[in-house]
Motif scaffolding. Structure first.
Motif, PDB file in Angstrom:
ATOM      1  N   GLU A  54     -44.686 -78.611  29.051  1.00  0.00           N
ATOM      2  CA  GLU A  54     -43.728 -77.626  29.537  1.00  0.00           C
ATOM      3  C   GLU A  54     -42.424 -78.237  30.047  1.00  0.00           C
TER       4      GLU A  54
ATOM      5  N   ARG B  53     -39.364 -77.043  28.148  1.00  0.00           N
ATOM      6  CA  ARG B  53     -39.283 -75.630  27.778  1.00  0.00           C
ATOM      7  C   ARG B  53     -38.314 -74.906  28.717  1.00  0.00           C
ATOM      8  N   VAL B  54     -37.434 -74.117  28.109  1.00  0.00           N
ATOM      9  CA  VAL B  54     -36.490 -73.338  28.909  1.00  0.00           C
ATOM     10  C   VAL B  54     -37.224 -72.135  29.491  1.00  0.00           C
ATOM     11  N   PRO B  55     -37.136 -71.947  30.789  1.00  0.00           N
ATOM     12  CA  PRO B  55     -37.851 -70.801  31.402  1.00  0.00           C
ATOM     13  C   PRO B  55     -37.237 -69.475  30.952  1.00  0.00           C
ATOM     14  N   LYS B  56     -38.072 -68.455  30.873  1.00  0.00           N
ATOM     15  CA  LYS B  56     -37.611 -67.118  30.477  1.00  0.00           C
ATOM     16  C   LYS B  56     -36.783 -66.497  31.605  1.00  0.00           C
TER      17      LYS B  56
END
Length: 555
Positions: free
Chosen positions: A549, A552-555
Motif C-alpha cells: 500500500e 497507493r494513492v488514497p481515495k
C-alpha cells in the motif's frame, strides 16, 4: 658472432593487459568450418572479457631479424619479464589475432587441475604463445607445431588453455596444460574440426575422446596419457582417454557458466540441442556432455557469427531479459548482470547467468579467412572494441602496415580517457545504455546495424579494387587496404561520438525529446516541445503495485 641486444615488442600484451588474468577466465570462441559457412571462409571469433580491462589492437609489423637476436617474453597477464628465446630469421605481420598469411589464433582459459595449475617452471605464457604462433606460422598446422615445440622446449607457464587455431582451409582446437611439479613438461591435444561443422569453447576444456590413429586430424603430446596414469587420474585403455574429463573435470561452473555459452551457439544452428540441457544446466551429474562439434542445418554467415557474439540466451531457458523475469534486470529490462558471478545471501550461494555478450568485454573479434583471395585480402579481422552487442564490427586486413588510431591510441590506457580511442568512447556509450537498456538500446542498435550493413554491402567492391591494385603493384594494394581499415575505424568512432551526444541530449533526465524528420521538434516560438515522460513499463507498475500500500494513492 656477437650476440645482439634482446628486443621487446611493444604491444598491448606487454604493456596494457594488466588485468588479463580476469580476462583469461572469461572468454568465448566460436568456430565455423569452410564448408559450414555461406561463403566458404573459415571463421572464428573471440570475446576477450574482463572487469576493468583496457584493450587495444595488438599490432606487430613483419620484420627480418639478425642472427643472435632474441625475443623477450613478457607475461601477458602481469607484464613480468620471464626471459628470452632466440628470434627467428623472419616474422610475419600480426593484426590483433590474425596474421598476413590467413592464420588466426584465439583462446579461452579452462584452468584445469589445481595440482598442476601454479607449479610450473615454464617460460612461455599463453599470451606470448599466441603471438609467437602468429608471428612464425603460415598455416594452422604450422602454428600448432610452433606453439607445441616452444612449450616442449621452454616450458608452459600458464593455466590450462584452449586455443582456436585456424587458417583459410582448416580449423583446429589445441588444448594444453602444464604438468607442474617444478617441471617444464606439458600435456596437450589438438583436434581438427570437420570442414562442414561448427564448434566453440568458453573456459572449459572441450576435447574428449579422440581417434589416436587419425594422424591427419589428431595430434597429442607423447606423454599426455602416460602422465595422467602416473597421477592416478586415468586407468582405462588409451582409446578411452578423454582430455577434458581427465585434465579439467567439469563442475557446475564449467557446465552452466562456460559450456552453456557454446550450447546456445549450437542451438541457433542445429536442432536437437535441448538433449544437452541436463548437461549445461549443471545439476545432473551423469548428464551426457555436448559434442565437440555439430553440423549446422543451414550454412553460417558472418552476420550469424556476429549475432552469436551478441547472444544473451534469447529463446532459451537461461534467457535473462524475459518479462516477469528476475529483478536483476531492473526497470529497463537489462540483459546484463552486475559482478561477481556468484553471491551469498543468508547462508546460501547464488549465481548470475553468464551469456556470450557481457559488459566486461574489452574487444570482440571475428576472423574471416578466405582461401580464394590473395593473402593480403583473404586475411580479415572484424574488430569491435567493447561488448560485441554494443558496437559495430569494422574490417582490419592482415596486411595493413599501420594500426588505426582509434584501436591503438597514443596516451590512452585503462586510467586515461581519450576521445580518440574506440575503447573509451564505445564504453562511454555502453555505460549510458546499460542502466536504461530498453529505452536506449534501440538507438544504439540502429547505428550499429547501419554500420554493419553498410560495411557488408561495400566489402565485395572494396576487395575487388584491392585485388586489382595488388595485381598491378602489391604496395599500392596494401596501402589501399591500410587506409580503408583506418577510414572505417575513424567513421565508426565518429558515429559513436555522435551517438553519445544524441543519448545525453535526447534522453536527458529519463525523459525523451520529441523528434521530427531527424530534428528535435520545436514550438512555433522556437522552444523545444516538452519531452515525453515514458515512466514505468506495465511489468514494473505491476511489481510496484504488488509491493503493498505504500505507493497507493488514497481515495
Amino acid at each position: 658472432m656477437k650476440k645482439m641486444k634482446p628486443i621487446k615488442i611493444i604491444t598491448i600484451a606487454s604493456v596494457l593487459l594488466v588485468y588479463a588474468t580476469t580476462a583469461a577466465l572469461a572468454c568465448t570462441n566460436v568456430i565455423v568450418g569452410k564448408n559450414a559457412s555461406t561463403t566458404g571462409a573459415v571463421m572464428c571469433s573471440y570475446s576477450a572479457d574482463s572487469y576493468g580491462m583496457f584493450g587495444q589492437l595488438n599490432f606487430i609489423p613483419a620484420a627480418k631479424h639478425a642472427p643472435g637476436e632474441m625475443y623477450e617474453i613478457y607475461d601477458y597477464d602481469s607484464n613480468e619479464h620471464r626471459g628470452s628465446i632466440p628470434q627467428v630469421a623472419e616474422t610475419y605481420n600480426v593484426v590483433g589475432h590474425i596474421n598476413e598469411y590467413k592464420v588466426a589464433v584465439m583462446e579461452t582459459t579452462f584452468g584445469g587441475r589445481k595440482e598442476v595449475e601454479q607449479d610450473s617452471c615454464g617460460l612461455i605464457d599463453y599470451g606470448s604463445l599466441m603471438y609467437l604462433g602468429l608471428m612464425r606460422a603460415k598455416t594452422a598446422r604450422e602454428a600448432i607445431k610452433v606453439m607445441t615445440t616452444l612449450v616442449e622446449t621452454y616450458g608452459y607457464a600458464s593455466e590450462g588453455e584452449s586455443f582456436t587455431i585456424c587458417d583459410a582451409d582448416e580449423a583446429w582446437i589445441l588444448e594444453m596444460i602444464s604438468q607442474g611439479h617444478g617441471s617444464k613438461k606439458v600435456s596437450w591435444v589438438a583436434q581438427r574440426i570437420p570442414d562442414n561443422a561448427i564448434s566453440g569453447h568458453a573456459n572449459q576444456a572441450r576435447i574428449r575422446k579422440v581417434n589416436l590413429k587419425d594422424k591427419e586430424n589428431v595430434m597429442m603430446s607423447k606423454d599426455c596419457i602416460k602422465f595422467a596414469r602416473k597421477m592416478g587420474w586415468f586407468s582405462g585403455k588409451d582409446e578411452e582417454f578423454s582430455f577434458a574429463d581427465v585434465y579439467s573435470p567439469a563442475d557446475f561452473s564449467a557446465r552452466r557458466i562456460c559450456d552453456a555459452r557454446v550450447w546456445t551457439f549450437f542451438r541457433r544452428h542445429a536442432s536437437g540441442m535441448d538433449k544437452y540441457l541436463p548437461w549445461v544446466e549443471g545439476k545432473q551429474s551423469d548428464a551426457e556432455p555436448m559434442p565437440l562439434w555439430v553440423v549446422p542445418e543451414k550454412k553460417v554467415s558472418l552476420q550469424d557469427v556476429q549475432t552469436a557474439m551478441r547472444d544473451h540466451y534469447e529463446g532459451t531457458p537461461f534467457a535473462i531479459d524475459i518479462p516477469d523475469g528476475d529483478p536483476g534486470k531492473g526497470i529497463y529490462n537489462m540483459p546484463y548482470r552486475p559482478t561477481p558471478l556468484y553471491f551469498d545471501y543468508e547462508g546460501k550461494k547464488y549465481f548470475n547467468e553468464r551469456p556470450i555478450s557481457t559488459q566486461q568485454a574489452s574487444f570482440s573479434i571475428i576472423a574471416e579467412l578466405r582461401s580464394w583471395l590473395p593473402r593480403e585480402v583473404g586475411s580479415l579481422l572484424w574488430w569491435a572494441n567493447d561488448d560485441g552487442n554494443m558496437v559495430a564490427y569494422t574490417p582490419l586486413y592482415g596486411c595493413i602496415t599501420k594500426a588505426p588510431v582509434p584501436y591503438l591510441t597514443p596516451g590512452a590506457d585503462d586510467a586515461t580517457f581519450s576521445m580518440d580511442n574506440a575503447f573509451w568512447v564505445c564504453n562511454w556509450v555502453s555505460n549510458m545504455v546499460y542502466p536504461r537498456y530498453s529505452m536506449l538500446f534501440p538507438e544504439l542498435k540502429a547505428v550499429r546495424d547501419s554500420i554493419d550493413g553498410s560495411l557488408a554491402a561495400l566489402q565485395s567492391e572494396v576487395e575487388a579494387k584491392a585485388v586489382e591494385r595488388l595485381e598491378r603493384n602489391r604496395d599500392n594494394g596494401v596501402d589501399y587496404l591500410t587506409k580503408y581499415s583506418s577510414k572505417k575505424a575513424d567513421e565508426m568512432l565518429a558515429a559513436w561520438k555522435n551517438l553519445a551526444v544524441k543519448i545525453i541530449v535526447k534522453y536527458n533526465d529519463m525523459a525523451v525529446k520529441v523528434e521530427e524528420n531527424g530534428k528535435y521538434k520545436r514550438t512555433k516560438h522556437g522552444w523545444i516541445v516538452a519531452p515525453k515522460r515514458p515512466g514505468y513499463s506495465d511489468e514494473t507498475k505491476k511489481a510496484i503495485a504488488n509491493f503493498g500500500e505504500r505507493y497507493r494513492v488514497p481515495k
